[in-house]
Design an enzyme around this catalytic site. Sequence first.
Site, short mmCIF file in Angstrom:
data_model
loop_
_atom_site.label_atom_id
_atom_site.label_comp_id
_atom_site.label_asym_id
_atom_site.label_seq_id
_atom_site.Cartn_x
_atom_site.Cartn_y
_atom_site.Cartn_z
N ASN A 13 0.88 -1.16 0.00
CA ASN A 13 0.00 0.00 0.00
C ASN A 13 0.92 1.22 0.00
OD1 ASN A 13 -1.65 2.11 0.86
ND2 ASN A 13 -1.96 1.28 2.91
N LYS A 15 0.08 4.23 0.39
CA LYS A 15 -0.49 5.29 1.25
C LYS A 15 -0.50 6.62 0.49
CE LYS A 15 0.79 2.63 5.27
NZ LYS A 15 1.14 2.57 6.67
N HIS A 100 -8.25 -0.38 6.33
CA HIS A 100 -6.90 -0.20 6.87
C HIS A 100 -7.01 0.59 8.19
CE1 HIS A 100 -2.84 1.36 7.44
NE2 HIS A 100 -2.44 0.33 6.72
N GLU A 102 -5.44 2.97 9.41
CA GLU A 102 -5.37 4.44 9.30
C GLU A 102 -6.73 5.01 8.91
OE1 GLU A 102 -1.99 4.63 6.69
OE2 GLU A 102 -0.70 3.93 8.31
N GLU A 172 -3.22 -6.99 10.34
CA GLU A 172 -2.28 -5.90 10.56
C GLU A 172 -2.48 -5.34 11.97
OE1 GLU A 172 -0.86 -4.24 6.56
OE2 GLU A 172 -2.51 -3.01 7.25
N GLY A 178 3.81 1.21 10.80
CA GLY A 178 4.39 2.55 10.66
C GLY A 178 5.67 2.76 11.45
N SER A 218 5.28 -3.30 9.74
CA SER A 218 6.74 -3.26 9.88
C SER A 218 7.44 -4.50 9.32
CB SER A 218 7.15 -3.04 11.35
OG SER A 218 6.75 -1.76 11.78
P1 PGA Z 1 4.52 -0.59 7.37
O1 PGA Z 1 3.02 -0.38 6.89
O2 PGA Z 1 5.06 -1.82 6.71
O3 PGA Z 1 5.23 0.65 6.91
O4 PGA Z 1 4.50 -0.72 8.88
C1 PGA Z 1 2.15 -1.47 6.87
C2 PGA Z 1 0.75 -1.05 6.52
O5 PGA Z 1 0.31 0.02 6.92
O6 PGA Z 1 0.05 -1.81 5.83
#
Ligand code: PGA
Length: 273
Positions: A13, A15, A100, A102, A172, A178, A218
């Site tokens: 993704n 973002k 997601h 977020e 997730e 993040g 991560s």
């Molecule tokens: P990240 O993001 O690998 O940078 O932690 C994962 C995600 O938000 O799907």
Amino acid sequence: MKAEKQMLYLGSNLKMYKTISETVSFLTRLAALTRDVDREQLCLFIIPSYTALDAAVKAVHGQIRLGAQNMFWADSGPWTGEISPIMLKDLNLDIVELGHSERRRHFGETDRSVNKKVLAALEHNLTPLICVGETLQEKNHGIQVEKLRQQLKIALYGVPETRIGRIWLAYEPVWAIGEAGIPADPAYAGSMHKVLRDALAELYPGRANLVPILYGGSVNLDNAAHLIQEPEIDGLFIGRAAWQADSFYEIISRVLPLWLEKVKGGPTHEKTH
Ligand code: PGA
């Protein structure tokens, strides 16, 4: 339902990070690097920003699967600022990421709204990639299993068994995502994938293995190798570590042989997408 061969799912993704030209150069490079990777074994997908979707489809159509980061459930109407499933189909997309963390945290996405979007996506033959995961507080309270089961059951409410094979899931954990995220221990992630698989089996007896379950949060070059060896982890949904094509390719090259070894040795999950 006729299932296709089992595949490894690796995707990212993007973002709100890349402009149109940055997305196109990233995708073009990724397509070139992965040209010789067998697409019968690897389902490679990228989820760019809306503005870059059209250019992305034109740049790598047929080589990399593409999706949108969100969608509204109505086909059309007075919904200023929203994007409909018809609009995504118009772009020739086939995946839509839904729920997601977020979006849940900053934009008021709920299990109910995710469910409406899942049903709309299926109606339009889009593949919903449903994200679920507990917060740190929920983990500390020991209610992660309840939380995952609740998110999953509401997201899939009303999905008929004939369509379950179109669903992709991503586990997730919010605390793992993040810059400030702590990657989940592979065994812990594996056990949460098992919770999701068991919940799928309760809801759709005999069909739980049609749904690929990806881990996200991560993921990096080192932990990817451990995560993918977990029996219930069918793929990785990667953020930061995949946003440079060369780094993503390094992860793909490390993970694919390990995954092949795992599926040769273990029971096969048949997947439809
Ligand atoms: P990240 O993001 O690998 O940078 O932690 C994962 C995600 O938000 O799907």
